[in-house]
Design a protein around this motif. Structure first.
Motif, short mmCIF file in Angstrom:
data_model
loop_
_atom_site.label_atom_id
_atom_site.label_comp_id
_atom_site.label_asym_id
_atom_site.label_seq_id
_atom_site.Cartn_x
_atom_site.Cartn_y
_atom_site.Cartn_z
N PHE A 26 1.24 -1.10 0.06
CA PHE A 26 -0.04 -0.17 0.12
C PHE A 26 1.03 1.05 -0.56
CE2 PHE A 26 -1.98 3.37 2.35
CZ PHE A 26 -3.42 3.55 1.59
N CYS A 27 1.84 1.58 0.96
CA CYS A 27 2.62 2.63 1.18
C CYS A 27 3.48 2.85 -0.24
CB CYS A 27 4.06 2.33 2.19
SG CYS A 27 2.92 2.12 3.73
N ASP A 28 4.57 1.61 -1.23
CA ASP A 28 4.52 1.58 -2.42
C ASP A 28 4.14 2.44 -3.23
OD1 ASP A 28 6.82 0.89 -0.90
OD2 ASP A 28 6.59 -1.50 -2.30
N MET A 29 3.13 1.84 -3.60
CA MET A 29 1.48 2.32 -4.13
C MET A 29 1.33 3.94 -3.75
SD MET A 29 -2.49 1.23 -4.70
CE MET A 29 -2.89 2.54 -3.16
N VAL A 30 1.19 4.39 -3.43
CA VAL A 30 1.15 5.63 -2.45
C VAL A 30 2.47 6.90 -3.02
CG1 VAL A 30 1.06 7.36 -0.33
CG2 VAL A 30 -0.66 4.88 -0.80
N LYS A 31 3.28 6.10 -2.53
CA LYS A 31 4.52 6.82 -2.53
C LYS A 31 5.37 6.72 -4.28
CE LYS A 31 7.27 6.01 1.14
NZ LYS A 31 8.16 5.13 2.62
N GLY A 32 4.75 5.85 -5.25
CA GLY A 32 4.66 5.65 -6.38
C GLY A 32 3.95 6.34 -7.22
N LYS A 33 2.95 7.25 -6.38
CA LYS A 33 1.84 7.76 -7.35
C LYS A 33 1.86 9.18 -6.80
CE LYS A 33 -1.05 4.47 -9.40
NZ LYS A 33 -0.90 5.25 -11.38
N LEU A 34 2.05 9.48 -5.55
CA LEU A 34 2.45 10.93 -5.31
C LEU A 34 4.11 11.50 -5.00
CD1 LEU A 34 -0.58 10.58 -2.87
CD2 LEU A 34 -0.03 11.66 -4.93
N GLY A 35 4.66 10.76 -4.74
CA GLY A 35 6.22 10.37 -4.69
C GLY A 35 6.58 10.37 -2.97
N GLU A 36 8.36 9.90 -3.44
CA GLU A 36 7.98 9.90 -1.60
C GLU A 36 8.11 10.78 -0.53
OE1 GLU A 36 10.54 6.69 0.34
OE2 GLU A 36 9.74 6.00 -1.96
N ASN A 37 8.57 11.85 -0.95
CA ASN A 37 8.13 13.11 0.52
C ASN A 37 7.63 13.29 0.51
OD1 ASN A 37 11.04 12.84 1.04
ND2 ASN A 37 11.73 13.46 -1.19
N PHE A 38 6.10 13.29 -0.44
CA PHE A 38 4.84 14.12 -0.37
C PHE A 38 4.23 13.57 1.12
CE2 PHE A 38 0.20 13.54 -1.03
CZ PHE A 38 -0.13 14.93 -0.68
N PRO A 39 3.67 14.63 1.62
CA PRO A 39 3.11 14.18 3.26
C PRO A 39 1.38 13.76 2.93
CG PRO A 39 4.26 16.62 3.02
CD PRO A 39 3.78 15.94 1.50
#
Length: 362
Positions: A105-118
């Motif tokens: 799940f976290c990888d999906m979020v970071k893949g779409k929004l960026g590693e450093n997005f809050p």
């Protein structure tokens, strides 16, 4: 522009034109703004950065939704968030719907929004008790990135945005959902968690922060499938404190109430019945201080529930959407300035239902 030295007319005119050109270049509308301290000078299009407005003319821009999952529709909602480029996102719980895939799940979020997005999280019932995931694992792979946070991130926390000269205080709490061994956290009236919540809200008022937003996973009023899991006392307290906006998920629908407030003819918010005297404004342009708006945004991608058009609480709502009426996944897109809080439901790819409202100082 004055010049005490005597010069020829042509020299003066040339200097004035050069100065004017430089001034216009520096003030050109749409020109690049300086990057916030510590941020990349050229962030990628899918990696929004948290800006830090420091005066009353600035704004806070965020998105929020709950009940997300790891489906194609979940990704479409994340794409919608990326397109909106908010400063941060408030995720209102129920993330994986399956134990052991929190990193996915976290990888999906970071893949779409960026590693450093809050991507700021609050637990839902599916990960609070560990049965369909673990909030501790979600917090580990999607840690807090907002400065100045107070409390226990993921469960009960508040933060002022921006940290200096804040425009909004966000108070994120977890009443009415099961934790380990089917035990609720104690948010009953007078409890430590109740007092923590009321102190956080009162603190925003005392600090003259323009807007107070409360987020929690479970709603009280609903035309969906759930009753008032947070409890009548807690929901009534939010009205008593004149919280501007309450954000929830849990019911996999979108719904927005009228502006509601307590008064002589509305001493409490009573679930499962309609008290018209609690409604202070029934259109989409509302006044600051006149009441509280409750919005359920349980349309983050997992699934949609049906809505009941004849629900006993339906009269409290301006609009709603569910599996059997104007179905739509999407996100609430919110912008706050010192004078106005404006919000709109932005549907994900393939859906059309939308909603918009404002709360303004008059």
């Amino acid at each position: 522009m004055r010049n005490s030295a005597k010069r020829g007319t042509g020299t003066i005119l040339t200097a004035a034109l050069v100065s004017l050109a430089l001034l216009l270049a520096g003030c050109e509308a749409g020109g690049p703004a300086p990057s916030p301290p510590g941020s990349s000078a050229t962030p990628g299009p899918s990696e929004p950065t948290l800006s830090a407005p420091a005066n009353a003319a600035a704004s806070v821009h965020f998105t929020t939704q709950g009940d997300i999952g790891v489906k194609k529709t979940s990704q479409h909602v994340l794409d919608t968030i990326a397109d909106l480029k908010p400063q941060f996102n408030l995720a209102l719980g129920d993330f994986t719907y399956k134990a052991g895939i929190e990193q996915q799940f976290c990888d999906m979020v970071k893949g779409k929004l960026g590693e450093n997005f809050p991507y700021e999280v609050l637990t839902g019932n599916h990960e609070s008790d560990g049965s369909d995931g673990d909030i501790a694992n979600i917090v580990k792979c999607l840690p807090n990135k907002l400065p100045g946070i107070q409390g226990e991130y993921g469960t009960q926390w508040y933060v002022d945005v921006p940290e200096t000269n804040p425009l909004v205080r966000f108070v994120m709490v977890s009443p009415g959902i099961d934790f380990q061994n089917q035990q609720h956290l104690d948010f009953s009236k007078g409890s430590d968690r109740w007092n923590w919540t009321t102190n956080a809200i009162d603190g925003a008022t005392a600090a003259k922060i323009p807007w107070t937003v409360v987020g929690m996973h479970a709603p009280c009023l609903s035309v969906g499938k759930y009753d008032c899991k947070v409890g009548q006392d807690f929901a009534t307290m939010l009205l008593e404190k004149k919280v501007d906006l309450v954000l929830t998920g849990h019911d996999h629908i979108y719904q927005r109430t009228h502006q509601l407030a307590l008064g002589t003819a509305c001493p409490a918010l009573v679930p499962n019945e309609l008290s018209p005297n609690c409604i202070t404004d029934s259109d989409s342009s509302m006044a600051k201080g006149a009441g509280t708006v409750f919005v359920t945004v349980g349309v983050g991608g997992e699934s949609l529930y049906d809505v009941n058009n004849n629900d006993s609480e339906a009269g409290y709502f301006t609009t709603w959407s569910g599996g059997n009426r104007d179905p739509a996944f999407g996100t609430l897109d919110v912008t706050a300035t010192a004078d106005q809080l404006s919000a709109r439901l932005v549907p994900a790819k393939g859906y059309t239902f939308t909603d918009a409202f404002t709360i303004a100082r008059y």
